[in-house]
Design a protein around this motif. Structure first.
Motif, PDB file in Angstrom:
ATOM      1  N   ALA A 116       0.968  -1.186  -0.011  1.00  0.00           N
ATOM      2  CA  ALA A 116      -0.022  -0.106   0.034  1.00  0.00           C
ATOM      3  C   ALA A 116       1.004   1.313   0.008  1.00  0.00           C
ATOM      4  N   GLU A 117       0.712   2.184  -0.899  1.00  0.00           N
ATOM      5  CA  GLU A 117       1.266   3.352  -0.873  1.00  0.00           C
ATOM      6  C   GLU A 117       0.220   4.449  -1.015  1.00  0.00           C
ATOM      7  N   ILE A 118       0.307   5.288  -0.099  1.00  0.00           N
ATOM      8  CA  ILE A 118      -0.815   6.409   0.473  1.00  0.00           C
ATOM      9  C   ILE A 118      -0.383   7.607   0.582  1.00  0.00           C
ATOM     10  N   SER A 119      -0.593   8.627   0.014  1.00  0.00           N
ATOM     11  CA  SER A 119       0.068   9.915   0.257  1.00  0.00           C
ATOM     12  C   SER A 119      -1.255  11.115   0.222  1.00  0.00           C
ATOM     13  N   VAL A 120      -0.940  12.216   1.154  1.00  0.00           N
ATOM     14  CA  VAL A 120      -1.911  13.154   1.183  1.00  0.00           C
ATOM     15  C   VAL A 120      -1.055  14.596   1.058  1.00  0.00           C
ATOM     16  N   ASN A 121      -1.259  15.445   0.447  1.00  0.00           N
ATOM     17  CA  ASN A 121      -0.518  16.607   0.279  1.00  0.00           C
ATOM     18  C   ASN A 121      -1.226  17.860   0.278  1.00  0.00           C
ATOM     19  N   GLU A 122      -0.825  18.918   0.785  1.00  0.00           N
ATOM     20  CA  GLU A 122      -1.453  20.314   0.616  1.00  0.00           C
ATOM     21  C   GLU A 122      -1.038  20.871  -0.831  1.00  0.00           C
ATOM     22  N   ILE A 123      -2.084  21.096  -1.424  1.00  0.00           N
ATOM     23  CA  ILE A 123      -1.777  21.569  -2.986  1.00  0.00           C
ATOM     24  C   ILE A 123      -2.212  23.111  -3.109  1.00  0.00           C
ATOM     25  N   TYR A 124      -3.007  23.591  -2.192  1.00  0.00           N
ATOM     26  CA  TYR A 124      -3.680  25.008  -2.216  1.00  0.00           C
ATOM     27  C   TYR A 124      -3.877  25.402  -0.930  1.00  0.00           C
ATOM     28  N   ASN A 125      -3.614  26.521  -0.751  1.00  0.00           N
ATOM     29  CA  ASN A 125      -3.740  27.222   0.848  1.00  0.00           C
ATOM     30  C   ASN A 125      -4.118  28.713   0.697  1.00  0.00           C
ATOM     31  N   THR A 126      -5.333  29.226   0.895  1.00  0.00           N
ATOM     32  CA  THR A 126      -5.672  30.545   1.565  1.00  0.00           C
ATOM     33  C   THR A 126      -6.322  30.722   2.480  1.00  0.00           C
ATOM     34  N   GLU A 127      -6.704  31.964   3.084  1.00  0.00           N
ATOM     35  CA  GLU A 127      -7.345  32.093   4.206  1.00  0.00           C
ATOM     36  C   GLU A 127      -8.581  31.565   4.247  1.00  0.00           C
ATOM     37  N   GLU A 128      -9.523  31.319   3.026  1.00  0.00           N
ATOM     38  CA  GLU A 128     -10.686  30.601   3.235  1.00  0.00           C
ATOM     39  C   GLU A 128     -10.818  29.234   2.430  1.00  0.00           C
ATOM     40  N   HIS A 129      -9.576  28.845   1.960  1.00  0.00           N
ATOM     41  CA  HIS A 129      -9.772  27.671   1.325  1.00  0.00           C
ATOM     42  C   HIS A 129      -8.543  26.961   1.220  1.00  0.00           C
ATOM     43  N   MET A 130      -8.382  25.594   1.473  1.00  0.00           N
ATOM     44  CA  MET A 130      -7.463  24.648   1.503  1.00  0.00           C
ATOM     45  C   MET A 130      -7.777  23.473   0.567  1.00  0.00           C
ATOM     46  N   CYS A 131      -6.818  22.942  -0.095  1.00  0.00           N
ATOM     47  CA  CYS A 131      -7.059  21.716  -1.041  1.00  0.00           C
ATOM     48  C   CYS A 131      -5.915  20.949  -0.667  1.00  0.00           C
ATOM     49  N   PHE A 132      -6.431  19.373  -0.455  1.00  0.00           N
ATOM     50  CA  PHE A 132      -5.442  18.434  -0.330  1.00  0.00           C
ATOM     51  C   PHE A 132      -5.459  17.363  -1.434  1.00  0.00           C
ATOM     52  N   GLU A 133      -4.401  16.938  -2.272  1.00  0.00           N
ATOM     53  CA  GLU A 133      -4.567  16.069  -3.054  1.00  0.00           C
ATOM     54  C   GLU A 133      -4.186  14.611  -2.255  1.00  0.00           C
ATOM     55  N   MET A 134      -5.190  13.636  -2.776  1.00  0.00           N
ATOM     56  CA  MET A 134      -5.264  12.381  -1.805  1.00  0.00           C
ATOM     57  C   MET A 134      -5.017  11.133  -2.793  1.00  0.00           C
ATOM     58  N   ARG A 135      -3.769  10.497  -2.482  1.00  0.00           N
ATOM     59  CA  ARG A 135      -3.666   9.273  -3.305  1.00  0.00           C
ATOM     60  C   ARG A 135      -3.575   8.091  -2.868  1.00  0.00           C
ATOM     61  N   GLN A 136      -3.909   7.061  -3.262  1.00  0.00           N
ATOM     62  CA  GLN A 136      -3.568   5.813  -2.862  1.00  0.00           C
ATOM     63  C   GLN A 136      -3.521   5.053  -3.873  1.00  0.00           C
ATOM     64  N   TYR A 137      -2.597   3.740  -3.850  1.00  0.00           N
ATOM     65  CA  TYR A 137      -2.457   2.769  -4.784  1.00  0.00           C
ATOM     66  C   TYR A 137      -1.951   1.450  -3.956  1.00  0.00           C
ATOM     67  N   LEU A 138      -2.898   0.488  -4.094  1.00  0.00           N
ATOM     68  CA  LEU A 138      -2.940  -0.840  -3.359  1.00  0.00           C
ATOM     69  C   LEU A 138      -2.597  -1.947  -4.281  1.00  0.00           C
ATOM     70  N   TYR A 139      -1.816  -2.803  -4.067  1.00  0.00           N
ATOM     71  CA  TYR A 139      -1.884  -4.208  -4.738  1.00  0.00           C
ATOM     72  C   TYR A 139      -2.452  -5.314  -3.719  1.00  0.00           C
ATOM     73  N   THR A 140      -3.399  -5.963  -3.953  1.00  0.00           N
ATOM     74  CA  THR A 140      -4.092  -7.162  -2.947  1.00  0.00           C
ATOM     75  C   THR A 140      -4.361  -8.282  -3.813  1.00  0.00           C
TER      76      THR A 140
END
Length: 252
Positions: A116-140
């Motif tokens: 499992a590879e999982i990542s959460v990154n902040e890609i945008y940030n202002t006083e009124e709005h934050m955006c997070f990019e959320m990725r996941q890659y799994l082999y099961t």
């Protein structure tokens, strides 16, 4: 009169202080299976998690951090359960590894180890709005793994999620606008059916992914594998310049 001015200034200072308390900071965090006791004396599938944690106003940061953790918990969830029971990343990773060990015990000839590879990154940030990019890659198991990319938009003043209704003035009009951009990008003529090439939009009608990413200059929409096309086509990204979408946005 002087008393009234003093009171007004005092109230203003309190309001400024409240706003300052709402300011939040972001820290990069990481986790791997090597941190778990279950993996101290036995080989475990790889679990790599890189994410962000929010600090500052307690009520706000707890709301945002819980949303991030819920994404991680759901990403590691295997089996028939649809709602995670884990309350920490360590618990979620342990349950993922235990599920692998159970499957391996039942099917000893199973090819390939889970990971499992999982990542959460902040890609945008202002006083009124934050955006997070959320990725996941799994082999099961199976022929290949599967990954997704989604986005989380939140109000950093409250910690609440910003929905499409809060982000767009008119989602219907914006979707029509986005379809023109998509058709141009994919070289689909206006008089062609949206599924006349390789796509499989439901009911042969264009629609946008549920989540949207924000950067300083673009809106990002990602159709994950199998959303509108085959696995072999990979994720399909639609980028729209902020300047082109401004009239449809209800936030600065």
């Amino acid at each position: 009169m002087y008393y009234k001015i003093t009171v007004a200034v005092f109230i203003a200072l309190i309001c400024v202080g409240c706003n300052q308390e709402k300011n939040i900071e972001i820290s990069s965090e990481s986790f791997t299976e090597k941190e778990l006791k279950i993996c101290e004396n036995s080989k475990c599938p790889e679990v790599t998690i890189n994410y962000v944690e929010v600090f500052g106003d307690k009520a706000v940061s707890e709301k945002i951090n819980q949303k991030i953790k819920n994404f991680i918990f759901n990403s590691l969830l295997l089996g028939e359960d649809t709602v995670p029971t884990a309350t920490t990343i360590q618990e979620a990773a342990t349950e993922f590894i235990e599920a692998y060990k159970a499957d391996k015990a039942e099917f000893p000839d199973m090819a390939g180890e889970y990971f499992a590879e999982i990542s959460v990154n902040e890609i945008y940030n202002t006083e009124e709005h934050m955006c997070f990019e959320m990725r996941q890659y799994l082999y099961t198991g199976g022929a290949h793994g599967y990954g997704t990319t989604t986005f989380l938009n939140v109000n950093p003043q409250t910690g609440e999620e910003l929905t499409s209704a809060a982000l767009f003035n008119n989602r219907k009009e914006f979707t029509a606008f986005a379809e023109k951009k998509f058709r141009k990008q994919q070289e689909i003529a206006e008089d062609q059916g949206i599924n006349d090439t390789k796509f499989w939009f439901k009911n042969e009608k264009f629609y946008l992914p549920e989540s949207v990413g924000f950067t300083q200059d673009s809106l990002i929409f990602i159709y994950n594998q199998y959303d509108i096309a085959s696995y072999a086509d990979g994720p399909i990204e639609l980028k729209i310049a902020i300047k082109d979408a401004e009239s449809f946005l209800s936030i600065d």
